[in-house]
Write a protein that holds these residues in place. Structure first.
Motif, mmCIF file in Angstrom:
data_model
loop_
_atom_site.group_PDB
_atom_site.id
_atom_site.type_symbol
_atom_site.label_atom_id
_atom_site.label_comp_id
_atom_site.label_asym_id
_atom_site.label_seq_id
_atom_site.Cartn_x
_atom_site.Cartn_y
_atom_site.Cartn_z
ATOM 1 N N PRO A 23 81.384 -6.951 -31.183
ATOM 2 C CA PRO A 23 81.363 -5.989 -32.286
ATOM 3 C C PRO A 23 82.760 -5.425 -32.552
ATOM 4 C CG PRO A 23 79.593 -5.526 -30.730
ATOM 5 C CD PRO A 23 80.473 -6.561 -30.108
ATOM 6 N N THR A 24 83.120 -5.334 -33.818
ATOM 7 C CA THR A 24 84.397 -4.743 -34.199
ATOM 8 C C THR A 24 84.367 -3.268 -33.803
ATOM 9 O OG1 THR A 24 84.570 -6.295 -36.048
ATOM 10 C CG2 THR A 24 85.941 -4.315 -36.155
ATOM 11 N N THR A 25 85.383 -2.818 -33.106
ATOM 12 C CA THR A 25 85.402 -1.433 -32.638
ATOM 13 C C THR A 25 85.425 -0.468 -33.825
ATOM 14 O OG1 THR A 25 87.810 -1.272 -32.537
ATOM 15 C CG2 THR A 25 86.675 -2.093 -30.552
ATOM 16 N N ASP A 26 84.952 0.744 -33.581
ATOM 17 C CA ASP A 26 84.920 1.753 -34.641
ATOM 18 C C ASP A 26 86.315 1.995 -35.200
ATOM 19 O OD1 ASP A 26 82.216 1.981 -34.275
ATOM 20 O OD2 ASP A 26 82.288 3.922 -33.269
ATOM 21 N N ARG A 27 87.313 2.048 -34.333
ATOM 22 C CA ARG A 27 88.681 2.326 -34.789
ATOM 23 C C ARG A 27 89.194 1.210 -35.712
ATOM 24 N NH1 ARG A 27 93.060 4.279 -30.703
ATOM 25 N NH2 ARG A 27 93.339 6.080 -31.999
ATOM 26 N N ILE A 28 88.975 -0.045 -35.325
ATOM 27 C CA ILE A 28 89.428 -1.170 -36.154
ATOM 28 C C ILE A 28 88.635 -1.220 -37.456
ATOM 29 C CG2 ILE A 28 89.514 -3.698 -36.297
ATOM 30 C CD1 ILE A 28 90.357 -3.707 -33.346
ATOM 31 N N LYS A 29 87.325 -0.965 -37.376
ATOM 32 C CA LYS A 29 86.488 -0.954 -38.581
ATOM 33 C C LYS A 29 86.963 0.141 -39.546
ATOM 34 C CE LYS A 29 82.191 -0.032 -37.878
ATOM 35 N NZ LYS A 29 80.734 -0.017 -37.688
ATOM 36 N N LEU A 166 98.489 -15.293 -48.877
ATOM 37 C CA LEU A 166 98.373 -14.291 -47.831
ATOM 38 C C LEU A 166 98.844 -12.951 -48.386
ATOM 39 C CD1 LEU A 166 97.927 -13.549 -44.806
ATOM 40 C CD2 LEU A 166 100.332 -14.121 -44.457
ATOM 41 N N LEU A 167 97.960 -11.970 -48.382
ATOM 42 C CA LEU A 167 98.296 -10.642 -48.895
ATOM 43 C C LEU A 167 98.845 -9.735 -47.804
ATOM 44 C CD1 LEU A 167 95.109 -10.036 -51.059
ATOM 45 C CD2 LEU A 167 97.400 -10.606 -51.885
ATOM 46 N N LYS A 168 98.209 -9.794 -46.639
ATOM 47 C CA LYS A 168 98.565 -8.871 -45.564
ATOM 48 C C LYS A 168 97.978 -9.374 -44.253
ATOM 49 C CE LYS A 168 98.306 -4.191 -45.889
ATOM 50 N NZ LYS A 168 97.676 -2.884 -46.074
ATOM 51 N N GLU A 169 98.646 -9.007 -43.182
ATOM 52 C CA GLU A 169 98.131 -9.279 -41.849
ATOM 53 C C GLU A 169 98.245 -7.979 -41.065
ATOM 54 O OE1 GLU A 169 98.762 -13.409 -39.980
ATOM 55 O OE2 GLU A 169 100.074 -12.076 -38.841
ATOM 56 N N LYS A 170 97.118 -7.475 -40.585
ATOM 57 C CA LYS A 170 97.103 -6.247 -39.795
ATOM 58 C C LYS A 170 96.795 -6.642 -38.353
ATOM 59 C CE LYS A 170 96.759 -1.792 -38.902
ATOM 60 N NZ LYS A 170 97.936 -1.081 -38.548
ATOM 61 N N VAL A 171 97.787 -6.434 -37.456
ATOM 62 C CA VAL A 171 97.659 -6.858 -36.066
ATOM 63 C C VAL A 171 97.308 -5.654 -35.202
ATOM 64 C CG1 VAL A 171 98.835 -7.975 -34.131
ATOM 65 C CG2 VAL A 171 99.325 -8.710 -36.471
ATOM 66 N N LYS A 176 93.471 -9.566 -34.986
ATOM 67 C CA LYS A 176 94.108 -9.225 -36.257
ATOM 68 C C LYS A 176 93.135 -9.436 -37.405
ATOM 69 C CE LYS A 176 96.253 -13.819 -36.683
ATOM 70 N NZ LYS A 176 97.535 -14.527 -36.745
ATOM 71 N N HIS A 177 93.435 -8.795 -38.528
ATOM 72 C CA HIS A 177 92.750 -9.047 -39.792
ATOM 73 C C HIS A 177 93.758 -9.703 -40.724
ATOM 74 C CE1 HIS A 177 89.604 -5.768 -38.912
ATOM 75 N NE2 HIS A 177 89.013 -6.934 -38.874
ATOM 76 N N VAL A 178 93.345 -10.785 -41.348
ATOM 77 C CA VAL A 178 94.182 -11.509 -42.293
ATOM 78 C C VAL A 178 93.516 -11.392 -43.661
ATOM 79 C CG1 VAL A 178 95.221 -13.736 -42.836
ATOM 80 C CG2 VAL A 178 94.915 -13.062 -40.446
ATOM 81 N N PHE A 179 94.270 -10.877 -44.642
ATOM 82 C CA PHE A 179 93.763 -10.637 -45.994
ATOM 83 C C PHE A 179 94.361 -11.675 -46.930
ATOM 84 C CE2 PHE A 179 93.749 -6.751 -43.652
ATOM 85 C CZ PHE A 179 92.668 -6.015 -44.100
ATOM 86 N N MET A 180 93.516 -12.307 -47.742
ATOM 87 C CA MET A 180 93.999 -13.346 -48.652
ATOM 88 C C MET A 180 93.175 -13.386 -49.923
ATOM 89 S SD MET A 180 92.498 -16.519 -46.434
ATOM 90 C CE MET A 180 92.753 -15.624 -44.927
#
Length: 189
Positions: A23-29, A166-171, A176-180
């Protein structure tokens, strides 16, 4: 795991025991939804490799018109359905208990998504297979935001050759989350 904001704010969601889902942690979500919040309202959201459904439920809680949950595990889908009922969001949800590729073929021509989120098992190449399909799919339009949750080591250098920008990468610490989006979108000044 809880719903961070919206109509189901603070409600605790069930998760599956074991390591089959992460599960994605609350903080990352919370970080993820802070980045996309302005566009969530009235959107159509696709949650692939849904696990316990936390991401799609968060989207619904924040005003998404509809969310489609795709999960191959019957046990995980049962958890998603319980969470949807508990949060009173089941009327805005479609659940599909099948593998992701089969679900994508079945959805083709039926829906167009504003957001596609996927959190496949790490380091097995599933995200590339899905993106190869989405490159020529009618499920995606020029403004569809595709977000992939992946291990920090996952390589996305192939995005341009598939026709994505690729719009953004949040590590984060471990992932990480990769936005495209589809490449070639004309910018309007």
């Amino acid at each position: 795991m809880r719903v961070i904001a919206g109509s189901a704010k603070r409600l605790q969601l069930k998760t599956l025991d074991g390591l089959d889902t992460r599960p994605t942690t609350d903080r990352i979500k919370e970080t993820l939804f802070n980045m996309i919040a302005p566009e969530i309202y009235d959107s159509i959201f696709l949650d692939l490799f849904s696990g316990s459904g936390g991401i799609g439920i968060e989207a619904l809680s924040r005003g998404a018109r509809e969310a489609v949950f795709v999960e191959n595990s019957p046990k995980a889908m049962s958890c998603i359905k319980e969470n949807l009922k508990f949060t009173r969001l089941e009327h805005k949800a479609v659940t599909m208990t099948r593998d992701v590729m089969t679900a994508l073929y079945q959805l083709e021509g039926e829906k167009v998504f504003d957001f596609i989120f996927m959190d496949p098992p790490y380091d097995r190449g599933f995200e590339k297979t899905v993106l190869e399909y989405l490159a020529d799919s009618q499920l995606v339009y020029e403004d569809t935001l595709i977000i992939v949750e992946a291990s920090k080591e996952t390589d996305f250098s192939y995005l341009e050759e598939l026709g994505f920008h690729l719009l953004k990468e949040k590590v984060y610490k471990t992932n990480k989350h990769v936005f495209m989006e589809k490449a070639g979108k004309e910018e309007i000044c």
